[in-house]
Design a protein around this motif. Structure first.
Motif, short mmCIF file in Angstrom:
data_model
loop_
_atom_site.label_atom_id
_atom_site.label_comp_id
_atom_site.label_asym_id
_atom_site.label_seq_id
_atom_site.Cartn_x
_atom_site.Cartn_y
_atom_site.Cartn_z
N THR A 29 49.76 46.76 42.06
CA THR A 29 48.31 46.84 41.85
C THR A 29 47.55 46.03 42.90
OG1 THR A 29 48.16 44.90 40.38
CG2 THR A 29 48.63 47.06 39.35
N GLN A 45 37.02 43.35 39.96
CA GLN A 45 36.98 44.80 39.78
C GLN A 45 36.09 45.15 38.59
OE1 GLN A 45 38.76 47.24 41.84
NE2 GLN A 45 37.02 48.26 40.86
N HIS A 78 46.10 49.85 47.61
CA HIS A 78 45.54 50.17 46.30
C HIS A 78 44.37 49.26 45.91
CE1 HIS A 78 48.88 52.80 45.81
NE2 HIS A 78 49.78 51.87 45.53
N PHE A 79 44.31 48.08 46.48
CA PHE A 79 43.38 47.05 45.99
C PHE A 79 42.49 46.54 47.11
CE2 PHE A 79 42.28 42.59 45.31
CZ PHE A 79 41.82 42.58 44.00
N GLY A 102 44.70 50.39 41.71
CA GLY A 102 44.54 48.95 41.90
C GLY A 102 44.71 48.25 40.57
N GLY A 143 43.79 41.92 48.48
CA GLY A 143 45.10 42.10 47.88
C GLY A 143 46.07 41.00 48.27
#
Length: 370
Positions: free
Chosen positions: A240, A118, A245-246, A84, A138
């Motif tokens: 990312t 994050q 991934h996020f 991410g 995302g």
């Protein structure tokens, strides 16, 4: 000159990479964390975009803006998108450790909003100011509840970048000759119509610091059987934020919840429930051909997703304030600097909250649960 009066730049060596930071010349390095504010830029930009805001904040504060990897004067190391945005947030943590700052107030713009969320999940924070942040789920490819539309995140990630725009970034194009020139993308995507600035050349110069080397912007793509024919890859900036991934919706379950300020404009062309950078919305609008329909490829409701997650955060005991600005695009700190500054100072506890009732563009509409 890209550096404004009173601004300085220096390189910070960390165990991860060399990071460029902007600071004010007169700020005291001994300023305590509760009076220290760190700014994180978004995609296709750099710390240069924060200079006006930094100049205008009280001298009692220490203010720092960092260049993320692959932007500004920070090293152009490749980005592992399978993490991410953790490459970015871990770089930020390493930088603050090198500066001797144990905790901090964080301000994140667009992709930078995802980075600071994050960071808070992994390292904690005193407060978070999210300006036009990427959805907690995302960018692209999700339903309102955050569930993914396809297993390969079709239409998301590096394959969604306009090739001509990438070429113009690589070439350092400062013209306004094409809709895909960085200058015109700034005018049409970053700010609302009618915004003008004597510093536009600086904003364009900031965009042109974006590295287009392999592993940086935009990232790779994979072939997909799903419309529009590509899915998210595993390296590079745009990947990312692919939903495979996020996902930072886990902030709802944080034990220690920093107060959150959410700032956004109703004319944002990038982060919107009808984003002009979302392939599914462009398909519905007829810009991208052969759209399979709303059942298969609905536009991502980005702002609504953020509202849902922040509402759940408040219901779980967090404090969330919202500053919704009418007639403002993707860059409230540039377009409405006075309102942004006042809201930020309130968010970090430097000034009290406005009297009730608040002005129509500055209202607390989500409160912490009792």
């Amino acid at each position: 000159m890209t550096l404004f009066d009173g601004m300085t730049a220096r390189l910070i060596e960390t165990p991860r990479l060399t990071v460029n930071v902007l600071e004010r010349a007169g700020d005291d390095p001994a300023t305590p964390p509760d009076r220290t504010v760190v700014f994180v830029h978004g995609n296709v930009s750099s710390a240069l975009f924060w200079q006006e805001t930094m100049q205008d904040l009280p001298s009692e504060l220490r203010v720092i803006a960092i260049d993320l990897r692959g932007f500004g004067d920070t090293e152009n190391l490749p980005v592992d998108a399978t993490r991410g945005v953790r490459d970015f947030s871990d770089d930020l943590h390493a930088t603050l450790e090198a500066l001797g700052i144990p905790t901090v107030h964080l301000v994140g713009w667009s992709m930078g909003g995802g980075v600071v969320l994050q960071y808070a999940l992994d390292h904690g924070a005193l407060s978070l100011t999210l300006q036009a942040p990427v959805s907690p789920y995302g960018f692209g490819g999700t339903r309102r509840d955050g569930t993914r539309l396809t297993d390969d995140d079709a239409g998301c990630g590096g394959g969604g970048a306009n090739p001509d725009f990438v070429e113009r970034l690589t070439a350092g194009d400062t013209s306004d000759e094409a809709p895909t020139s960085p200058r015109n993308v700034f005018r049409s995507g970053y700010v609302a119509p009618g915004y003008t600035s004597a510093h536009e050349d600086v904003w364009v110069a900031s965009m042109l610091t974006t590295s287009t080397a392999t592993g940086n912007y935009p990232g790779d793509a994979v072939a997909s059987e799903n419309w529009p024919g590509f899915g998210a890859g595993d390296i590079g900036v745009l990947n990312t934020m692919a939903p495979k991934h996020f996902n930072v919706s886990g902030i709802v379950d944080m034990a220690d919840k920093p107060p959150i300020l959410w700032v956004h404009g109703d004319m944002d062309a990038i982060v919107s429930d009808a984003s002009f950078f979302d392939l599914n919305h462009l398909g519905a609008a007829g810009v991208v051909p052969d759209w399979p329909g709303a059942e298969v490829a609905p536009a991502q409701e980005m702002v609504s997703q953020t509202r849902d997650v922040l509402g759940a955060y408040a219901q779980a005991g967090g404090i969330v304030n919202e500053l919704h600005l009418e007639g403002v695009g993707h860059a409230p700190h540039l377009e409405r600097p006075i309102e942004f500054r006042r809201a930020l100072l309130s968010a970090i506890g430097y000034v009290g909250t406005p009297a009730d009732p608040s002005p129509p563009t500055e209202a607390i509409i989500i409160r912490s649960a009792d």
